[in-house]
Write a protein that holds these residues in place. Structure first.
Motif, PDB file in Angstrom:
ATOM      1  N   ASP A  85      -4.481  -8.389  11.834  1.00 35.04           N
ATOM      2  CA  ASP A  85      -3.380  -9.238  11.381  1.00 35.04           C
ATOM      3  C   ASP A  85      -3.247  -9.369   9.875  1.00 35.04           C
ATOM      4  N   HIS A  86      -4.120  -8.697   9.115  1.00 28.45           N
ATOM      5  CA  HIS A  86      -3.963  -8.670   7.666  1.00 28.45           C
ATOM      6  C   HIS A  86      -4.465  -7.332   7.148  1.00 28.45           C
ATOM      7  N   VAL A  87      -3.587  -6.609   6.492  1.00 27.76           N
ATOM      8  CA  VAL A  87      -3.938  -5.278   5.998  1.00 27.76           C
ATOM      9  C   VAL A  87      -3.657  -5.201   4.497  1.00 27.76           C
ATOM     10  N   SER A  88      -4.216  -4.167   3.836  1.00 26.50           N
ATOM     11  CA  SER A  88      -4.202  -4.132   2.367  1.00 26.50           C
ATOM     12  C   SER A  88      -3.022  -3.387   1.762  1.00 26.50           C
ATOM     13  N   MET A  89      -2.439  -2.453   2.498  1.00 29.46           N
ATOM     14  CA  MET A  89      -1.428  -1.544   1.955  1.00 29.46           C
ATOM     15  C   MET A  89      -1.954  -0.807   0.716  1.00 29.46           C
ATOM     16  N   GLY A  90      -3.269  -0.606   0.670  1.00 25.76           N
ATOM     17  CA  GLY A  90      -3.893   0.008  -0.499  1.00 25.76           C
ATOM     18  C   GLY A  90      -3.490   1.452  -0.719  1.00 25.76           C
ATOM     19  N   THR A  91      -3.211   2.174   0.356  1.00 25.33           N
ATOM     20  CA  THR A  91      -2.827   3.582   0.193  1.00 25.33           C
ATOM     21  C   THR A  91      -1.434   3.697  -0.408  1.00 25.33           C
ATOM     22  N   ILE A  92      -0.576   2.753  -0.089  1.00 28.56           N
ATOM     23  CA  ILE A  92       0.743   2.717  -0.727  1.00 28.56           C
ATOM     24  C   ILE A  92       0.584   2.441  -2.217  1.00 28.56           C
ATOM     25  N   ALA A  93      -0.270   1.476  -2.555  1.00 30.02           N
ATOM     26  CA  ALA A  93      -0.524   1.168  -3.969  1.00 30.02           C
ATOM     27  C   ALA A  93      -1.047   2.402  -4.697  1.00 30.02           C
ATOM     28  N   ALA A  94      -1.957   3.129  -4.052  1.00 30.61           N
ATOM     29  CA  ALA A  94      -2.542   4.319  -4.679  1.00 30.61           C
ATOM     30  C   ALA A  94      -1.503   5.412  -4.861  1.00 30.61           C
ATOM     31  N   ARG A  95      -0.718   5.655  -3.823  1.00 30.58           N
ATOM     32  CA  ARG A  95       0.308   6.698  -3.913  1.00 30.58           C
ATOM     33  C   ARG A  95       1.337   6.371  -4.993  1.00 30.58           C
ATOM     34  N   HIS A  96       1.723   5.114  -5.088  1.00 32.80           N
ATOM     35  CA  HIS A  96       2.694   4.734  -6.113  1.00 32.80           C
ATOM     36  C   HIS A  96       2.099   4.867  -7.517  1.00 32.80           C
TER      37      HIS A  96
ATOM     38  N   LEU B 203     -13.958   2.031  -8.459  1.00 37.34           N
ATOM     39  CA  LEU B 203     -14.185   3.338  -7.838  1.00 37.34           C
ATOM     40  C   LEU B 203     -15.663   3.683  -7.798  1.00 37.34           C
ATOM     41  N   MET B 204     -16.393   3.325  -8.820  1.00 36.94           N
ATOM     42  CA  MET B 204     -17.828   3.616  -8.855  1.00 36.94           C
ATOM     43  C   MET B 204     -18.559   2.938  -7.700  1.00 36.94           C
ATOM     44  N   VAL B 205     -18.039   1.799  -7.268  1.00 37.36           N
ATOM     45  CA  VAL B 205     -18.596   1.130  -6.085  1.00 37.36           C
ATOM     46  C   VAL B 205     -18.103   1.816  -4.818  1.00 37.36           C
ATOM     47  N   GLU B 206     -16.787   2.033  -4.747  1.00 40.19           N
ATOM     48  CA  GLU B 206     -16.178   2.479  -3.496  1.00 40.19           C
ATOM     49  C   GLU B 206     -16.583   3.887  -3.085  1.00 40.19           C
ATOM     50  N   ILE B 207     -16.808   4.785  -4.050  1.00 41.48           N
ATOM     51  CA  ILE B 207     -17.161   6.159  -3.672  1.00 41.48           C
ATOM     52  C   ILE B 207     -18.569   6.234  -3.081  1.00 41.48           C
ATOM     53  N   ASN B 208     -19.343   5.150  -3.236  1.00 37.04           N
ATOM     54  CA  ASN B 208     -20.683   5.098  -2.643  1.00 37.04           C
ATOM     55  C   ASN B 208     -20.790   3.988  -1.599  1.00 37.04           C
TER      56      ASN B 208
ATOM     57  N   THR C 117      -8.935   5.846  -1.791  1.00 35.65           N
ATOM     58  CA  THR C 117      -9.938   6.032  -2.838  1.00 35.65           C
ATOM     59  C   THR C 117      -9.820   7.411  -3.465  1.00 35.65           C
ATOM     60  N   ALA C 118      -9.538   8.420  -2.665  1.00 35.95           N
ATOM     61  CA  ALA C 118      -9.357   9.768  -3.212  1.00 35.95           C
ATOM     62  C   ALA C 118      -8.165   9.820  -4.159  1.00 35.95           C
ATOM     63  N   VAL C 119      -7.055   9.219  -3.735  1.00 31.65           N
ATOM     64  CA  VAL C 119      -5.893   9.155  -4.625  1.00 31.65           C
ATOM     65  C   VAL C 119      -6.254   8.362  -5.880  1.00 31.65           C
ATOM     66  N   GLY C 120      -7.042   7.298  -5.694  1.00 36.27           N
ATOM     67  CA  GLY C 120      -7.476   6.497  -6.832  1.00 36.27           C
ATOM     68  C   GLY C 120      -8.316   7.289  -7.815  1.00 36.27           C
ATOM     69  N   VAL C 121      -9.234   8.089  -7.307  1.00 31.70           N
ATOM     70  CA  VAL C 121     -10.095   8.896  -8.182  1.00 31.70           C
ATOM     71  C   VAL C 121      -9.270   9.894  -8.987  1.00 31.70           C
ATOM     72  N   ILE C 122      -8.370  10.602  -8.325  1.00 33.02           N
ATOM     73  CA  ILE C 122      -7.554  11.594  -9.026  1.00 33.02           C
ATOM     74  C   ILE C 122      -6.630  10.909 -10.028  1.00 33.02           C
ATOM     75  N   THR C 123      -6.062   9.778  -9.633  1.00 29.51           N
ATOM     76  CA  THR C 123      -5.216   9.026 -10.556  1.00 29.51           C
ATOM     77  C   THR C 123      -6.017   8.574 -11.771  1.00 29.51           C
ATOM     78  N   TYR C 124      -7.222   8.072 -11.524  1.00 25.72           N
ATOM     79  CA  TYR C 124      -8.068   7.636 -12.639  1.00 25.72           C
ATOM     80  C   TYR C 124      -8.367   8.790 -13.594  1.00 25.72           C
ATOM     81  N   LEU C 125      -8.797   9.915 -13.065  1.00 20.11           N
ATOM     82  CA  LEU C 125      -9.165  11.050 -13.916  1.00 20.11           C
ATOM     83  C   LEU C 125      -7.965  11.534 -14.738  1.00 20.11           C
ATOM     84  N   GLU C 126      -6.801  11.579 -14.103  1.00 19.61           N
ATOM     85  CA  GLU C 126      -5.617  12.049 -14.810  1.00 19.61           C
ATOM     86  C   GLU C 126      -5.086  10.991 -15.768  1.00 19.61           C
ATOM     87  N   ALA C 127      -5.220   9.715 -15.410  1.00 15.16           N
ATOM     88  CA  ALA C 127      -4.755   8.652 -16.296  1.00 15.16           C
ATOM     89  C   ALA C 127      -5.596   8.591 -17.559  1.00 15.16           C
ATOM     90  N   GLU C 128      -6.894   8.803 -17.427  1.00 14.21           N
ATOM     91  CA  GLU C 128      -7.771   8.806 -18.588  1.00 14.21           C
ATOM     92  C   GLU C 128      -7.348   9.913 -19.561  1.00 14.21           C
TER      93      GLU C 128
END
Length: 499
Positions: free
Chosen positions: A412-423, A300-305, A200-211
């Motif tokens: 037995d099931h994971v999101s790999m969300g941090t990889i998605a965020a880093r990429h 992100l507005m949901v996840e940060i809270n 989520t932190a990577v997501g927030v920074i990516t969002y702010l910079e992407a905007e």
């Protein structure tokens, strides 16, 4: 001062804390709620009621009951064993965001920690002590275990941190700030690492910079329109209104506003009937890119809270429930989605670069060279842009469709969300360089057309960017120009026509 309640944090407030170093405090209500739910944990421990992660092992060891005298050691062992992150460390801006988001998540009280633990996180934020957190090693469920374990170790005076621009042992920074190392109690190690705060932190920074990057790309695309005598009719409001997409309508409106007083754009039929897609379809493409940014913002507005711990303590209802709020699937999908938007921002920019440098596609000097043949001009800048957008295409492959079971198939099931965020963040870094190259080429093109004929807004951008990168009067090491302008775009704040 930003007051954390656990459920009212905004992205604008995150930006102020992370980039402007605004101080943070816990609300009085949050402190009371945290305290009340902690009492429930003490009560359950006293009753010797079996609770996951409080008096049991973790993951596949969840059926192993831990003796009361070992509960503190259990939490410390958890952090030590889970601090398995590898690779380069996240930059301070992401480490700082992780501290803030973890403090806010724990502020709701459902994790059952002591107020002292959350206050330690707040102290790190306010003292600007940023733990060294390796980027790789998270599966994105049960949360970002490895990255958050490295964050948590800093609170204990273990591991390393960045403090006053220096990398040092965490205990040294704590000593200088006169902050006592945290001593973990039951449940607290687990509460610190069970969550989605890395992705989520990577997501927030990516969002702010992407905007910011998308807004800049609109301005730079407008300058390219001038450099190529683009046809303004394609941005007519009626055209976009009948398509119906709000983001597309808005992009066209902003481009019209930027170019309203330009003497370098043309009307259809003056030079040609219609432009190539990379010019004519700017609103359609960048509008769709904005959709991916807006989707990420919504999540992100949901996840940060959000409370993303396990188990959760509901003291008023006398419940302790093991659930799966640590699973990063919502953010994983959102990060994979924005990867497409950022990639396409760079893709269409690279096509405009090609139109600026290719003598078969314009009436400008070949490759914008001051001495074509003897000097290559911007020829190889387009190569670099093409390489970057090609790399982005591989990084844009969705990480969220992958899952590898862990913890003896308990998880037995994971999101790999941090990889998605880093990429996504890496794609953004590449895209900014492509946009910088477009700006270099666009500035050179408008010089041939006549900068005195530029629109006021593009001329303002031109004047400021020329202070960073001078006009190309002869071949030079253009790597320096690209990197300088890339850094400038990352730091630059537009005063007008922002999204």
């Amino acid at each position: 001062m930003i007051t954390l309640t656990g459920n009212t944090l905004t992205l604008a407030e995150v930006e102020r804390v992370v980039y402007k170093n605004e101080p943070v405090a816990l609300s009085e209500q949050a402190v009371q709620t945290i305290f009340q739910n902690r009492q429930k944990v003490y009560e359950l421990i006293e009753k010797k009621q079996t609770m996951y992660g409080i008096n049991t092992g973790f993951g596949k060891f969840s059926d192993v009951v831990i003796e009361p005298d070992d509960l503190q050691d259990l939490q410390l062992h958890l952090l030590h064993s889970h601090a398995c992150g590898v690779g380069e460390a996240f930059p301070e801006v992401i480490s700082r965001t992780m501290l803030l988001l973890r403090a806010n998540a724990l502020a709701q009280g459902y994790s059952g920690v002591r107020p002292e633990l959350v206050k330690q996180l707040v102290s790190f934020i306010n003292a600007k002590i940023h733990p060294i957190i390796p980027q790789q090693g998270s599966l994105g469920a049960s949360g970002d275990l490895a990255p958050l374990a490295h964050l948590a170790l800093g609170l204990l005076g273990e591991g390393e941190v960045i403090y006053k621009d220096k990398r040092m042992p965490a205990i040294d920074a704590l000593t200088q700030e006169e902050i006592a190392p945290l001593q973990l109690e039951a449940k607290e190690g687990l509460a610190l690492i069970n969550g989605t705060q890395a992705m989520t932190a990577v997501g927030v920074i990516t969002y702010l910079e992407a905007e910011k990057l998308l807004s800049q790309s609109e301005h730079i695309a407008a300058m390219t329109m001038e450099g190529l005598n683009g046809i303004i009719d394609a941005f007519d409001a009626d055209v976009h209104q009948i398509r119906g997409y709000e983001e597309q309508i808005d992009v066209a409106k902003r481009i019209r506003a930027i170019l309203q007083d330009s003497q370098l754009t043309t009307k259809q039929g003056e030079l040609r009937v219609q432009d190539a897609y990379s010019l004519r379809c700017i609103p359609q493409v960048l509008g769709a890119c904005w959709q991916t940014v807006n989707y990420l913002r919504e999540k992100l507005m949901v996840e940060i809270n959000a409370v993303t711990d396990n188990p959760l303590i509901f003291s008023e209802d006398n419940k302790v429930i093991s659930g799966g709020n640590f699973h990063g699937q919502p953010i994983a999908f959102a990060m994979d989605f924005i990867k497409l938007g950022i990639s396409e921002t760079a893709n269409i920019a690279e096509r405009r670069i090609e139109r600026l440098v290719n003598p078969q596609l314009n009436d400008l000097p070949p490759f914008l060279s001051p001495n074509p043949g003897l000097e290559s001009g911007a020829m190889i800048m387009q190569y670099s842009a093409a390489s970057l957008v090609s790399e982005n295409k591989t990084l844009a492959h969705p990480a969220s469709v992958d899952s590898i079971p862990s913890s003896a198939n308990q998880e037995d099931h994971v999101s790999m969300g941090t990889i998605a965020a880093r990429h996504a963040w890496q794609i953004l870094t590449n895209a900014r360089r492509v946009v910088a190259i477009e700006l270099i080429c666009a500035m050179q093109a408008v010089e041939y057309r006549g900068v005195e004929k530029m629109a006021a807004q593009t001329k303002a951008l031109y004047d400021q960017a020329r202070e960073v990168v001078p006009s190309i009067t002869k071949d030079r090491v253009f790597n320096k120009d690209i990197e300088a302008l890339t850094s400038w775009l990352k730091a630059y704040e537009y005063e007008c026509t922002m999204h």
